[in-house]
Design a protein around this motif. Structure first.
Motif, PDB file in Angstrom:
ATOM      1  N   LYS A   1      31.154  27.132 -15.733  1.00  0.00           N
ATOM      2  CA  LYS A   1      30.762  25.885 -15.090  1.00  0.00           C
ATOM      3  C   LYS A   1      31.221  25.828 -13.640  1.00  0.00           C
ATOM      4  O   LYS A   1      32.390  26.049 -13.331  1.00  0.00           O
ATOM      5  CB  LYS A   1      31.343  24.696 -15.860  1.00  0.00           C
ATOM      6  CG  LYS A   1      30.914  23.335 -15.311  1.00  0.00           C
ATOM      7  CD  LYS A   1      31.433  22.219 -16.182  1.00  0.00           C
ATOM      8  CE  LYS A   1      30.972  20.862 -15.665  1.00  0.00           C
ATOM      9  NZ  LYS A   1      31.446  19.745 -16.526  1.00  0.00           N
ATOM     10  N   LYS A   2      30.264  25.535 -12.744  1.00  0.00           N
ATOM     11  CA  LYS A   2      30.591  25.388 -11.328  1.00  0.00           C
ATOM     12  C   LYS A   2      29.480  24.578 -10.667  1.00  0.00           C
ATOM     13  O   LYS A   2      28.421  25.115 -10.320  1.00  0.00           O
ATOM     14  CB  LYS A   2      30.740  26.748 -10.647  1.00  0.00           C
ATOM     15  CG  LYS A   2      31.373  26.653  -9.257  1.00  0.00           C
ATOM     16  CD  LYS A   2      31.751  28.021  -8.722  1.00  0.00           C
ATOM     17  CE  LYS A   2      32.480  27.887  -7.394  1.00  0.00           C
ATOM     18  NZ  LYS A   2      32.865  29.204  -6.842  1.00  0.00           N
ATOM     19  N   ALA A   3      29.705  23.296 -10.518  1.00  0.00           N
ATOM     20  CA  ALA A   3      28.688  22.404  -9.974  1.00  0.00           C
ATOM     21  C   ALA A   3      28.312  22.793  -8.558  1.00  0.00           C
ATOM     22  O   ALA A   3      29.180  23.065  -7.719  1.00  0.00           O
ATOM     23  CB  ALA A   3      29.189  20.961 -10.007  1.00  0.00           C
ATOM     24  N   GLY A   4      27.001  22.832  -8.286  1.00  0.00           N
ATOM     25  CA  GLY A   4      26.504  23.062  -6.941  1.00  0.00           C
ATOM     26  C   GLY A   4      26.500  24.492  -6.476  1.00  0.00           C
ATOM     27  O   GLY A   4      26.017  24.787  -5.382  1.00  0.00           O
ATOM     28  N   ALA A   5      27.030  25.413  -7.269  1.00  0.00           N
ATOM     29  CA  ALA A   5      27.065  26.823  -6.870  1.00  0.00           C
ATOM     30  C   ALA A   5      25.758  27.514  -7.234  1.00  0.00           C
ATOM     31  O   ALA A   5      25.109  27.178  -8.227  1.00  0.00           O
ATOM     32  CB  ALA A   5      28.233  27.532  -7.541  1.00  0.00           C
ATOM     33  N   GLY A   6      25.365  28.496  -6.426  1.00  0.00           N
ATOM     34  CA  GLY A   6      24.170  29.268  -6.718  1.00  0.00           C
ATOM     35  C   GLY A   6      24.406  30.251  -7.845  1.00  0.00           C
ATOM     36  O   GLY A   6      25.553  30.621  -8.150  1.00  0.00           O
ATOM     37  N   LEU A   7      23.323  30.710  -8.468  1.00  0.00           N
ATOM     38  CA  LEU A   7      23.432  31.593  -9.632  1.00  0.00           C
ATOM     39  C   LEU A   7      24.140  32.901  -9.291  1.00  0.00           C
ATOM     40  O   LEU A   7      24.951  33.397 -10.076  1.00  0.00           O
ATOM     41  CB  LEU A   7      22.037  31.872 -10.197  1.00  0.00           C
ATOM     42  CG  LEU A   7      21.970  32.704 -11.475  1.00  0.00           C
ATOM     43  CD1 LEU A   7      22.725  32.019 -12.611  1.00  0.00           C
ATOM     44  CD2 LEU A   7      20.521  32.954 -11.869  1.00  0.00           C
ATOM     45  N   VAL A   8      23.863  33.478  -8.132  1.00  0.00           N
ATOM     46  CA  VAL A   8      24.488  34.744  -7.756  1.00  0.00           C
ATOM     47  C   VAL A   8      25.991  34.557  -7.592  1.00  0.00           C
ATOM     48  O   VAL A   8      26.788  35.392  -8.046  1.00  0.00           O
ATOM     49  CB  VAL A   8      23.864  35.299  -6.457  1.00  0.00           C
ATOM     50  CG1 VAL A   8      24.611  36.545  -6.001  1.00  0.00           C
ATOM     51  CG2 VAL A   8      22.386  35.628  -6.681  1.00  0.00           C
ATOM     52  N   GLU A   9      26.388  33.469  -6.966  1.00  0.00           N
ATOM     53  CA  GLU A   9      27.817  33.197  -6.778  1.00  0.00           C
ATOM     54  C   GLU A   9      28.522  33.031  -8.120  1.00  0.00           C
ATOM     55  O   GLU A   9      29.619  33.562  -8.336  1.00  0.00           O
ATOM     56  CB  GLU A   9      27.993  31.926  -5.942  1.00  0.00           C
ATOM     57  CG  GLU A   9      29.442  31.524  -5.733  1.00  0.00           C
ATOM     58  CD  GLU A   9      29.582  30.189  -5.024  1.00  0.00           C
ATOM     59  OE1 GLU A   9      30.712  29.648  -5.000  1.00  0.00           O
ATOM     60  OE2 GLU A   9      28.562  29.673  -4.518  1.00  0.00           O
ATOM     61  N   VAL A  10      27.905  32.295  -9.027  1.00  0.00           N
ATOM     62  CA  VAL A  10      28.519  32.062 -10.335  1.00  0.00           C
ATOM     63  C   VAL A  10      28.565  33.362 -11.144  1.00  0.00           C
ATOM     64  O   VAL A  10      29.559  33.653 -11.820  1.00  0.00           O
ATOM     65  CB  VAL A  10      27.748  30.969 -11.106  1.00  0.00           C
ATOM     66  CG1 VAL A  10      28.267  30.844 -12.541  1.00  0.00           C
ATOM     67  CG2 VAL A  10      27.873  29.634 -10.398  1.00  0.00           C
ATOM     68  N   ALA A  11      27.493  34.161 -11.072  1.00  0.00           N
ATOM     69  CA  ALA A  11      27.446  35.413 -11.832  1.00  0.00           C
ATOM     70  C   ALA A  11      28.521  36.393 -11.374  1.00  0.00           C
ATOM     71  O   ALA A  11      28.973  37.236 -12.152  1.00  0.00           O
ATOM     72  CB  ALA A  11      26.065  36.052 -11.705  1.00  0.00           C
ATOM     73  N   ALA A  12      28.964  36.267 -10.127  1.00  0.00           N
ATOM     74  CA  ALA A  12      29.994  37.173  -9.614  1.00  0.00           C
ATOM     75  C   ALA A  12      31.331  36.971 -10.313  1.00  0.00           C
ATOM     76  O   ALA A  12      32.179  37.871 -10.322  1.00  0.00           O
ATOM     77  CB  ALA A  12      30.158  36.981  -8.108  1.00  0.00           C
TER      78      ALA A  12
END
Length: 274
Positions: free
Chosen positions: A170-181
């Motif tokens: 969970k990370k509100a407002g973050a892009g998918l690539v950033e979260v997948a990292a």
């Protein structure tokens, strides 16, 4: 598939002929869709919430409830509001695999920013044989498709030798690539379960990732996630073509103001395959 033979009026036949001429849609598709709509039966329809490109841009606010999704499919995948885990839909039940690995059945009030579902009515079933990687599995699944221009749903069941999966955190407002990292990864060995997913044509790559997208759920519902790699043998695959695509477009301020004109393909490949 069963065949239907019946007599119809000349005026109906003329209307059908005109629709085929105007739209180019095959006659049997028009008739099946009309019957399905009249009888309130879901027919080969892929229902999608928002676009994968929106996730890449960080638009992850929940817009559709799980309860609403149940009206549109009993097999599928997606994520939850603020990218809070992976969604896996099997036999009409909606499951969430969180970044901690906890797996729970979602409530009807839970929200999703992106999901893809369909009522699964398999048209062919085969045994996949032995494969040593995700790429080999995808190549086997490609042989089951009869077109590069339709959508396809798949379900794979059996005992899997090895499977590597991930769950976004969970990370509100973050892009998918950033979260997948910073995604959580899990490895399973000699585990029984189900893999569900969809194949998207290349021409639809601005709304979903082109190619196969697969999620896994253990048979005992204690784990799963987005499939990153797999080895197996003797698994059973069932496939259905989908010739009707419908999308719920968010009306949130974030979506309405976002620049979604770019091609998200490379970002999606990075997020979904690495």
């Amino acid at each position: 598939m069963p065949n239907l033979n019946c007599e119809i009026s000349e005026s109906l036949m003329n209307a059908l002929t005109a629709r085929v001429r105007d739209t180019g849609e095959p006659l049997n598709h028009i008739v099946m869709r009309a019957l399905a709509d009249h009888l309130e039966v879901q027919h080969a329809t892929l229902f999608q919430v928002s676009t994968s490109g929106a996730l890449v841009e960080g638009i992850s606010q929940g817009v559709v409830t799980v309860g609403e999704l149940k009206r549109h499919g009993d097999l599928g995948l997606g994520t939850f509001a603020d990218l809070d885990g992976e969604m896996i839909v099997v036999d009409g039940h909606f499951w969430r695999v969180s970044g901690s690995g906890d797996t729970n059945e979602a409530s009807d009030s839970d929200l999703t920013p992106f999901a893809v579902v369909a009522f699964f009515r398999p048209e062919q079933t085969i045994e996949l044989g032995s494969f040593a990687s995700l790429d080999e599995l995808l190549a086997r699944l490609d042989r089951l498709r009869n077109s590069n221009n339709l959508f396809f749903a798949v379900r794979i069941d059996g005992l899997i030798n090895r499977l590597r999966a991930r769950a976004v955190c969970k990370k509100a407002g973050a892009g998918l690539v950033e979260v997948a990292a910073t995604q959580a990864e899990f490895e399973f060995h000699r585990v029984s379960g189900s893999i569900v997913g969809f194949w998207t044509p290349a021409y639809a790559r601005t709304v979903n990732m082109a190619g196969w997208h697969l999620h896994f759920l253990k048979e005992d519902r204690s784990g799963g996630g987005h499939v990153l790699d797999i080895q197996g043998e003797g698994l059973r695959a069932q496939v259905q073509h989908l010739d009707d695509f419908r999308m719920a477009i968010p009306e949130s301020p974030e979506f309405l103001k976002a620049d979604l004109t770019g091609d998200p393909s490379m970002a999606l490949i990075k997020a979904e395959r690495e």
